[in-house]
Design an enzyme around this catalytic site. Structure first.
Site, PDB file in Angstrom:
ATOM      1  N   SER A 108      -2.317  -0.702   2.870  1.00 27.27           N
ATOM      2  CA  SER A 108      -1.412  -0.908   3.769  1.00 27.27           C
ATOM      3  C   SER A 108      -1.953  -2.040   4.926  1.00 27.27           C
ATOM      4  O   SER A 108      -2.313  -3.173   4.497  1.00 27.27           O
ATOM      5  CB  SER A 108      -0.951   0.281   4.491  1.00 27.27           C
ATOM      6  OG  SER A 108       0.211   0.005   5.499  1.00 27.27           O
ATOM      7  N   ASP A 160       9.056  -0.253  -1.843  1.00 29.98           N
ATOM      8  CA  ASP A 160       8.348   0.031  -0.470  1.00 29.98           C
ATOM      9  C   ASP A 160       9.136  -0.525   0.437  1.00 29.98           C
ATOM     10  O   ASP A 160       9.247  -1.852   0.717  1.00 29.98           O
ATOM     11  CB  ASP A 160       7.034  -0.775  -0.708  1.00 29.98           C
ATOM     12  CG  ASP A 160       5.915  -0.365   0.437  1.00 29.98           C
ATOM     13  OD1 ASP A 160       6.453  -0.280   1.533  1.00 29.98           O
ATOM     14  OD2 ASP A 160       4.740  -0.669   0.379  1.00 29.98           O
ATOM     15  N   HIS A 191       5.764   3.066  -0.342  1.00 33.47           N
ATOM     16  CA  HIS A 191       4.317   2.795   0.377  1.00 33.47           C
ATOM     17  C   HIS A 191       3.527   3.904   0.002  1.00 33.47           C
ATOM     18  O   HIS A 191       3.052   4.749   1.047  1.00 33.47           O
ATOM     19  CB  HIS A 191       4.582   2.766   1.849  1.00 33.47           C
ATOM     20  CG  HIS A 191       3.600   1.767   2.577  1.00 33.47           C
ATOM     21  ND1 HIS A 191       3.730   0.595   2.052  1.00 33.47           N
ATOM     22  CD2 HIS A 191       2.590   2.192   3.673  1.00 33.47           C
ATOM     23  CE1 HIS A 191       2.719   0.006   3.275  1.00 33.47           C
ATOM     24  NE2 HIS A 191       2.147   1.084   3.986  1.00 33.47           N
TER      25      HIS A 191
END
Length: 210
Positions: A108, A160, A191
């Site tokens: 991320s 995502d 995610h």
């Protein structure tokens, strides 16, 4: 000159001879301990260098500021990535690491930062495992740097909502356009890092001869 003390971090020496070093970059709200299990799973026996992001967003650790969800402060990203590059160079000296055998792995926000290291500081790392990463310079075309010899694994979820799969595909295009060897793995989730993607990343790492 940067020093290793510039970042709170964890360093675990390699437990096998001639092992590479994994630079681990956590996601938003995590810390320097979060990705140690990922590092051990990706490359058993490798040295692990895991710093903590120095940006505080409402009590959450991050690597660079954002203006709102999904919108980066690109100037801050550039400046913070340069600070991190200086830390990596200092860690090479402090821990006697092979600078040609460092692989960045992030999730991320950390993966976006790892992508920034590749595009803004070519040659700093030999490769990358970037999970839920997108093109970090949002709206800017990266400089035409030479990434030949750099090997990258990208894992993105097609559902995502935070880092869209289109951003992951754009990052792959930017890296390939600069000579990097890129393997992409898309999964149907969001995610996250599903076990099959981690398994493929581990197999890719083992076959990449870092």
């Amino acid at each position: 000159m940067s020093a290793v003390e510039d970042f709170v971090h964890v360093f675990e020496p390699a437990t096998r001879p001639d092992a590479p070093t994994l630079l681990l970059l956590h996601g938003t709200g995590a810390d320097e301990y979060d990705l140690l299990p990922l590092g051990r799973a990706l490359a058993p026996g490798a040295a692990l260098l895991s710093p903590r992001g120095r940006v505080d967003e409402n009590g959450m650790n991050r690597w660079f500021r954002r203006l709102r969800e999904g919108v980066f402060d690109v100037e801050d990203l550039i400046a913070r990535t340069a600070e991190l590059a200086g830390f990596v160079e200092a860690a090479v000296r402090a821990y006697d690491l092979d600078p040609k055998r460092i692989v960045v792995s992030g999730f991320s926000n950390g993966a976006n930062t790892g992508a920034g290291l590749l595009l803004l500081h070519p040659g700093l790392v030999a490769g990358a495992v970037l999970l839920a990463a997108g093109a970090p310079l949002q709206g800017r075309e990266p400089d035409p740097v030479d990434l030949s010899g750099t090997r990258v694994f990208l894992g993105n979820g097609t559902a995502d909502p935070i880092t869209t799969v289109d951003q992951g595909r754009l990052l792959a295009e930017q890296l390939r356009g600069r000579g990097a060897s890129v393997r992409r793995e898309e999964h149907p989730g969001g995610h996250q890092v599903p076990a099959p993607v981690l398994d493929r990343a581990r197999e890719w790492f083992a076959g990449s001869d870092f």
